[in-house]
Design a protein around this motif. Structure first.
Motif, short mmCIF file in Angstrom:
data_model
loop_
_atom_site.label_atom_id
_atom_site.label_comp_id
_atom_site.label_asym_id
_atom_site.label_seq_id
_atom_site.Cartn_x
_atom_site.Cartn_y
_atom_site.Cartn_z
N ALA A 182 0.50 -1.05 0.00
CA ALA A 182 0.00 -0.20 -0.16
C ALA A 182 1.14 1.30 0.25
CB ALA A 182 -0.81 0.59 0.99
N VAL A 183 2.05 1.32 1.24
CA VAL A 183 2.68 2.10 0.73
C VAL A 183 3.61 2.49 -0.73
CG1 VAL A 183 3.07 2.53 3.24
CG2 VAL A 183 4.86 1.58 1.37
N VAL A 184 3.87 1.72 -1.25
CA VAL A 184 4.27 2.27 -2.71
C VAL A 184 3.07 1.93 -3.28
CG1 VAL A 184 5.26 0.70 -4.95
CG2 VAL A 184 6.22 -0.19 -2.66
N ARG A 185 1.76 1.67 -3.82
CA ARG A 185 0.78 1.74 -4.38
C ARG A 185 -0.22 3.52 -4.17
NH1 ARG A 185 -0.60 -3.29 -3.34
NH2 ARG A 185 -2.62 -2.53 -2.21
N GLY A 186 -0.04 4.04 -3.23
CA GLY A 186 -0.87 4.81 -2.61
C GLY A 186 0.50 5.98 -2.55
#
Ligand code: AMP
Length: 138
Positions: free
Chosen positions: A71-75
């Motif tokens: 999620a930290v990569v995508r978001g």
């Protein structure tokens, strides 16, 4: 308030920027992030370190850690993540927490430098290997 700030956050008695709260696991933003978006993932039940939780809690905890690493990569558009747990040494809050930190190449993460050492010889390496294996009990 209890003696544990992370127990208070889990119970809603202390403020936090919650990211996730389900299935006995809670995640929230670290108030002093290494990089913005740095998340802490904790088991709701108080346990001090990684060796103090049961296998089901471990699985639930790391399932959320895995999801947040994505999620930290995508978001946030991060290039990757750093996942870490301090157990007693360098652990400033004695309620188990997994750091999930968004990373970018060349982000200059300071205070994270692992000076490497060497084994004197094969016998010394074997001594360390055998002690760890013995402690595993198999
Ligand atoms: P450690 O030093 O590995 O135990 O990490 C503890 C982390 O908890 C630190 O990065 C702190 O910034 C963070 N922290 C401490 N109190 C709070 C709080 N009330 N809300 C969010 N993060 C906190």
């Amino acid at each position: 308030m209890s003696a544990c700030i992370f127990c208070d956050i889990v119970a809603g008695r202390a403020p936090a920027a919650l990211v996730y709260h389900d299935g006995g696991i809670t995640a929230f933003l670290d108030v002093r992030p290494l990089f913005k978006g740095h998340v802490l993932v904790v088991p709701d039940g108080h346990a001090e370190t990684l060796v103090d939780i049961d296998p089901a809690t471990l699985m639930a905890l790391f399932a959320v850690v895995q999801r947040l690493s994505g999620a930290v990569v995508r978001g946030l558009g991060a290039e990757g993540s750093f996942v870490a747990v301090n157990n007693r040494v360098s652990q400033s809050v004695p309620h188990l927490h997994v750091h999930v930190v968004p990373r970018a190449k060349g982000d200059g993460l300071r205070g994270f430098f692992w000076p490497r050492t060497k084994y004197a010889d094969a016998a010394e390496q074997e001594h360390y290997r055998a002690r760890i294996t013995a402690a595993l009990g198999g």
